[in-house]
Each structure stands twice: as C-alpha cells, then as structure tokens.
Design an enzyme around this catalytic site. Structure first.
Site, short mmCIF file in Angstrom:
data_model
loop_
_atom_site.label_atom_id
_atom_site.label_comp_id
_atom_site.label_asym_id
_atom_site.label_seq_id
_atom_site.Cartn_x
_atom_site.Cartn_y
_atom_site.Cartn_z
N GLY A 172 3.37 1.75 10.61
CA GLY A 172 4.12 3.74 10.89
C GLY A 172 4.48 3.53 12.01
N SER A 189 3.86 -2.30 9.80
CA SER A 189 4.97 -2.46 9.97
C SER A 189 5.80 -4.30 10.26
CB SER A 189 5.79 -2.32 11.86
OG SER A 189 5.31 -1.03 11.69
N GLU A 230 -6.61 4.32 7.26
CA GLU A 230 -6.61 5.93 7.56
C GLU A 230 -7.62 6.68 6.88
OE1 GLU A 230 -2.41 5.39 5.78
OE2 GLU A 230 -1.49 4.61 7.08
N ASN A 267 0.98 -1.27 0.28
CA ASN A 267 -0.51 0.68 0.04
C ASN A 267 0.80 0.96 0.01
OD1 ASN A 267 -1.97 2.01 0.13
ND2 ASN A 267 -2.33 1.30 2.97
N HIS A 314 -9.02 0.83 4.10
CA HIS A 314 -7.85 1.62 5.16
C HIS A 314 -7.97 2.70 6.89
CE1 HIS A 314 -3.76 2.25 6.30
NE2 HIS A 314 -3.75 0.98 5.98
N LYS A 351 -0.07 4.21 -0.32
CA LYS A 351 -0.83 5.49 0.37
C LYS A 351 -0.44 6.92 -0.54
CE LYS A 351 -0.39 2.43 4.01
NZ LYS A 351 0.26 2.91 6.47
N GLU A 399 -5.12 -5.06 10.56
CA GLU A 399 -4.23 -4.24 10.78
C GLU A 399 -4.56 -2.75 11.35
OE1 GLU A 399 -2.71 -2.75 6.30
OE2 GLU A 399 -3.82 -2.06 6.71
#
Ligand code: 13P
Length: 250
Positions: A173, A213, A97, A10, A95, A12, A167
């Site tokens: 991250g 990660s 985010e 991904n 996701h 992003k 996730e």
C-alpha cells in the site's frame, strides 16, 4: 510441470456485496485468461454475491480469513465449514494486516493453514518482513521462521495445495514495490526452504507469489523471475485495470 501464474487480488475491507457483483460482472470478459489463474479474495460478506457473479467464468473466489475451530462460541468468526459450504476453494491466511491489527501469530497461522487444508481449501499463506527487519539484515531468518512454523505438520502432498505469498510490509500500500531482484531473492529463499522440508520435486510444485504494490506496469518483470509465480495484489485488484496484471505477458 511448469507452475501456472496466479494473479490474486486481496480486496481487504473494500467493496459491498452489490459492488462486488457489479465489478465482476462488468469485467469478467476482460479478466478471462487461458494461461493465468485468476483469484479474488473478498470480504466474507461478499462471498455469495462474488461467487454468483463469477459462476461460469475463469474467476476463482476466495476468502480473506477464517478461524481454526469448526464451530462454537467465537463471536464474529467464520468457520472453515462455512466457506466450504459456499464452495470457497482459497483463503488468505496470516496477512500482515491480520498479524498487526488482530494479533495473529505464526502458531495461529499454522492452525489455520492445517484447518483449511483439512477442508480442502487452499491457504494463501502470507509472510514478509518490516522495513526495520530488512534494515537489520534479518529478512531471511524472519521469513524462513514464518514459513517453517506456518507449515508445521503439513505433509508433502498437502503442501502442494498451499500458495505462499511473500509480502514485504514496507511495500504494501506504499507504492514502493520491491525490485524484482529483491522479490526474487526472498522467493528463492522460500523455495530453498521448501526443498529442505519436502525435497526438490515437491518444492517445484508450490506456488510462491510476490505482493506489495504490484500493478500493470511492474507485473511482467516480477512474474518473469524464476521463483515468482504470480502476485497477491491489493489496491490494483479493485480496478478494471487488474486485467493488465492478468494479461502481463501480452
Ligand atoms: P497493495 O497491492 O495495495 O500494496 O497490497 C498488497 C497486499 O497487501 C496484498 O495482500
């Protein structure tokens, strides 16, 4: 039938179209694999360049988002038919985010999942708890609810095309990876929910990924777990060393 491992990136909001094409061209030999499926989900504007660069390789290209309406007055959104027209076969949906910064709810995720499937695009549907929720001990209920609502109205045939990505938000991250046991526990809960909803035979066919990660150093341990069928990889998918994740078992 054994599930094939999926190494999914991904990107992003990283890589221009020119950078996307160069990255794929420069690394396609290293990313080649006979036994692992490879996917990069890229910014919408990178899709034509990425698809062209990946043509004739084993690399699949997907989108990071799409809207759930066919067309109309939705400024800035990407319609499923637009992805379809380019030949895009995967799209990340929900996701964390998008949930956090763009207010996506489980209901919106569900509409997008249904719409992607209607267009023959495989949704990579994301779920996962925050650190607070983990500490409160509600991870199982939370993830079950996200997955259950996300899959409302998806029948047993269609769900086989869905990829579910677990996730945990606290591992995204941050460099803090869930331990392989923590990741396996939640992916196992997701598999158990799929058994409840669709029966054991169908549940056996659905790929459940771990994301947060993932890197070349931890992929082998994570992917060896019985309910983890690969990874959804952020930062490490932007580097040539993504090859180490693809070749985790070498
Ligand atoms: P990182 O691999 O950078 O932690 O990102 C994970 C992720 O959000 C993939 O969707």
């Amino acid at each position: 039938m054994a599930r094939r491992i999926l190494a999914a990136g991904n990107w992003k909001m990283n890589m221009t179209p020119a950078e996307a094409a160069a990255f794929i061209n420069d690394n396609k030999a290293a990313f080649a694999s006979d036994d692992v499926d490879v996917l990069f989900c890229v910014p919408a504007i990178d899709l034509p360049a990425a698809l062209a660069a990946a043509e004739g390789t084993n690399i699949n290209i997907g989108a990071e988002n799409m809207y759930f309406e066919e067309k109309g007055a939705f400024t800035g959104e990407i319609a499923p038919g637009m992805l379809d027209d380019l030949g895009v076969k995967f799209v990340i949906i929900g996701h964390s985010e998008r949930r956090e910064y763009f207010a996506e709810t489980d209901e919106i995720v569900n509409k997008k999942v249904l719409k992607a499937l209607e267009h023959g695009i495989c949704p990579v549907m994301c779920c996962g708890e925050s650190l607070t929720q983990r500490e409160q001990g509600v991870t199982q209920e939370w993830v079950r609810q996200q997955v259950k609502i996300g899959l409302l109205g998806v029948d047993a045939d269609a769900v086989k095309k869905v990829v579910i990505a677990y996730e945990p938000i606290w591992a995204i991250g941050t460099g803090v990876t869930a331990t392989s046991d923590q990741a396996e526990e939640v992916c196992g809960w997701i598999r158990a929910l799929l058994v409840e909803l669709y029966g054991a035979d169908v549940a056996e066919e659905v790929r459940v990924l771990y994301g947060g990660s993932v890197n070349g150093g931890n992929a082998a341990e994570l992917f060896a777990k019985p309910n983890i069928d690969g990874g959804l990889v952020g930062g490490a998918s932007l580097k040539p060393s993504f090859a180490d994740i693809i070749h985790y078992n070498k």
